[in-house]
Design an enzyme around this catalytic site. Structure first.
Site, PDB file in Angstrom:
ATOM      1  N   ASP A   2      27.810   1.552  58.765  1.00 31.14           N
ATOM      2  CA  ASP A   2      28.897   1.136  59.469  1.00 31.14           C
ATOM      3  C   ASP A   2      29.091   2.041  61.038  1.00 31.14           C
ATOM      4  OD1 ASP A   2      31.956   0.407  59.896  1.00 31.14           O
ATOM      5  OD2 ASP A   2      32.440   2.409  59.139  1.00 31.14           O
ATOM      6  N   ASP A  35      32.577   2.179  63.168  1.00 34.93           N
ATOM      7  CA  ASP A  35      33.973   2.751  63.499  1.00 34.93           C
ATOM      8  C   ASP A  35      34.409   3.732  62.253  1.00 34.93           C
ATOM      9  OD1 ASP A  35      34.541   1.781  66.156  1.00 34.93           O
ATOM     10  OD2 ASP A  35      34.172  -0.173  64.793  1.00 34.93           O
TER      11      ASP A  35
END
EC number: 3.1.3.-
Length: 201
Positions: free
Chosen positions: A12, A14
């Site tokens: 991922d 953010d």
């Protein structure tokens, strides 16, 4: 000692590669609040800021590019990822929209963060993308994603500790507090996985 084998690492962006608290000052600025990162008890910031989901999505649409451009690197993520790049497949799977690809790649370039694939899917449902890229493990900060991916794919998930993902975790989800800890766990996983060539591609 058994040599490390190549892993396909789903990552991922953010709150994982970027500093998870970076959105808070911008939200405070826009909504006239004085919240701290520690006050973000839920991933859904509309709940935290007591605004509608529509208001939050409108804010993100207007300010997303600035947010993605200005976010600092999370800890030593950049150096750890540079160390992994020659040995593992780095596959970034993000809820960012495809229209933010340029700002994302420019940010990666600025911080010398390497990648093999960057898949901006525009949705928090990362299951299909994780299956497509056949990831061996996943790095995440959103609890709901971690639970879904671990259950459906039966792979280890490294969940970065945040105020918004507290709670008990199943065995495949490992709560981590730093990129140094992640680096050590990934080394352990790599030592105990079959070589990539033995897996179906």
């Amino acid at each position: 000692m058994k040599p490390e084998t190549t892993l396909r690492i789903g990552i991922d962006i953010d709150g994982t590669v970027t500093e998870p608290s970076s959105i808070v000052p911008m939200m405070n600025e826009s909504f006239g609040k004085h919240l701290r990162y520690e006050d973000c008890f839920a991933y859904d910031l509309a709940k935290v800021y007591n605004i509608t989901e529509e208001a939050f999505q409108d804010w993100l649409s207007k300010h997303g590019e600035r947010l993605y451009n200005e976010a600092p690197v999370h800890g030593t993520a950049d150096s750890v990822l540079r160390g992994w790049y020659p040995h593992h497949r780095l596959i970034y799977i993000s809820a960012r929209e495809a229209r933010h690809r340029d700002v994302t790649l420019n940010w990666f370039s600025r911080y010398h963060i390497p990648f093999h694939e960057v898949d901006l899917i525009g949705s928090h449902d990362k299951l299909a993308a994780a299956k497509k890229w056949q990831v061996d493990l996943f790095l995440e900060d959103r609890l709901e994603n971690a639970l879904q991916l671990s259950e459906e794919l039966q792979i280890p998930i490294l969940l970065f500790d945040t105020p918004y993902n507290q709670g008990s975790l199943p065995a495949l989800i490992h709560r981590v507090h730093s990129w140094e800890q992640v680096e050590e766990l990934v080394r352990t996983f790599a030592m105990n996985r079959p070589p990539l060539a033995e897996k179906s591609l």
